[in-house]
Design a protein around this motif. Sequence first.
Motif, mmCIF file in Angstrom:
data_model
loop_
_atom_site.group_PDB
_atom_site.id
_atom_site.type_symbol
_atom_site.label_atom_id
_atom_site.label_comp_id
_atom_site.label_asym_id
_atom_site.label_seq_id
_atom_site.Cartn_x
_atom_site.Cartn_y
_atom_site.Cartn_z
ATOM 1 N N ARG A 197 0.827 -1.200 0.000
ATOM 2 C CA ARG A 197 0.000 0.000 0.000
ATOM 3 C C ARG A 197 0.867 1.258 0.000
ATOM 4 O O ARG A 197 1.858 1.354 0.724
ATOM 5 N N GLU A 199 1.046 4.545 1.339
ATOM 6 C CA GLU A 199 0.411 5.269 2.438
ATOM 7 C C GLU A 199 0.215 6.745 2.106
ATOM 8 O O GLU A 199 -0.637 7.406 2.695
ATOM 9 N N ALA A 205 -5.444 6.263 1.435
ATOM 10 C CA ALA A 205 -4.874 4.923 1.521
ATOM 11 C C ALA A 205 -5.945 3.849 1.294
ATOM 12 O O ALA A 205 -7.086 3.974 1.758
ATOM 13 N N ALA A 209 -3.360 -3.637 3.068
ATOM 14 C CA ALA A 209 -1.951 -3.310 3.290
ATOM 15 C C ALA A 209 -1.071 -3.899 2.202
ATOM 16 O O ALA A 209 -0.077 -3.289 1.795
#
Length: 521
Positions: A197, A199, A205, A209
């Motif tokens: 990901r 961020e 976001a 992840a």
Amino acid sequence: MTALRLAAALTACLAAPALGQTLTIATGGSITSLDPHFFNAAPNNAIAEHIFGRLVDRDAQARIKPDLAESWRLISDTEWEFKLRRDVTWHDGRPFTADDVLFTLSRAPNVPNSPGGFGATLRSVKSASAPDPYTLRIVTHWPNPVLLPELASVFVISRHAGEGASTEDYNAGRAAIGTGPYRVASHRMGDRTELARNEGYWGGAEPWARVSYRFVAADPARTAALLAGDVDLIDQVSPADLPRLQRDQRVTLSQIQSLRLAHMGPDFSRAGPLPFVTDNEGKPLAANPFMDVRVRRALNMAINRTALAERAMDGLASPAGQWLPPGAWSHDAATQPPAFDPDGAKRLLAEAGFPNGFRMTLHTMNDRFPNDARLSQAVAQMWSRIGVQTAVEALPWATYSGRAARQEFSMSLGSWGSTTGEGLSFAKSVLATFDRQRRTGSANHRRFSSAEFDALLEQAETIMDEERREQAIFGLVRWSAQNVPMFPLVHLSNVWALKRGLVHDARMDERTLAMGVRPAR
């Protein structure tokens, strides 16, 4: 909490991955490069969309929306101005500016050894300039009413990472620095791409992840992986597996009409003898039989498209007589799928000098879309019944695509997704005369060429008035139906299957995106 409610809550927790976990996708489309300009193919574009941004984007219904450009305006018929976002950074933290777009527009049409790049997509662009770091101006050679949909196909790369970088540098991850919601963690060609990901993504976001984007060619293997819980989402659901998945309470399906046409076509690059085409004694023919429109019409008439859609594709397709399906803009209601007429096909073959037919090999991919090789086998049987004895050689997409681009086949299966949502996409890329200088026919691997068609296309693509432009595209569609440069087969449907507890935004452009998957609320 009652026992019943507690059980329901536990079931919901087990059904959907927790926020922030890894989303695992199994795709049937082989990714041949992480270089977003190397090959304009749907699997490559899908993975690129995770990593890179574009000036403008398309939603699931192929409608234009802002991306790296937050607004735009038409200054004149041939000049556009784009205002770029100021809050965008590359994965390495450097700021995104208009200079990166200028670098992109110069590189995208000129990638060495590309089997089918973005030359046709950007051929109208005459020049580009940046009055300041967040303003871009594009001047076109002619009025181009579909510039925005075309720019939505071109991923923006950074000058600092891409200058001097090769396609291999992108495949190795060194140059694959984007502005997208995910960055490359690792990439193994023919196996998987691991994404992490971003961020700092300007759009916020993503919930996942990590994304594990795996290539699984075999339809049964993708289905088995989903049912075993090894993956969360699969694409290109096999029609044969559909009833089983529909019955399974652990799975939900996501489906939409595709913009992709499956089509068959002959080689036009040689006037003389063709490889894989012989008389009935196995001797090469003196001349290319497909140069005779009567032969092409005969083969077109011998195809039972209803049977292809219902049986070869198990109902997950519809008969096609043109580039776009009903309901799409510039679909011509007057052009219907050709009537199935095997007797008429035999008469035309005899008239063309082939009363006893001939022999040929049809080359097909076997892992590009569901039932692709099966579709080719069905067409081969139909042609064999009119005397054109047709064998089939099936190849993996990674091998097939390169050989097709080198004109190694005499008859081949192809497909094209008109992601711009209109008919000029197919006309410019697949049927326009291949010309590197003019950047036409970038996906015209069969090297069909017609000055008449090119002239009609040149006129159609400059018409700014939408109603008049659609009528001009109808003219191109009807010309193609009459002259048969290729054989439209079926319009595909896009089907995904995913774990219950997830929701998926089905896309007409068939791209399988982690950004379209969310935990159910």
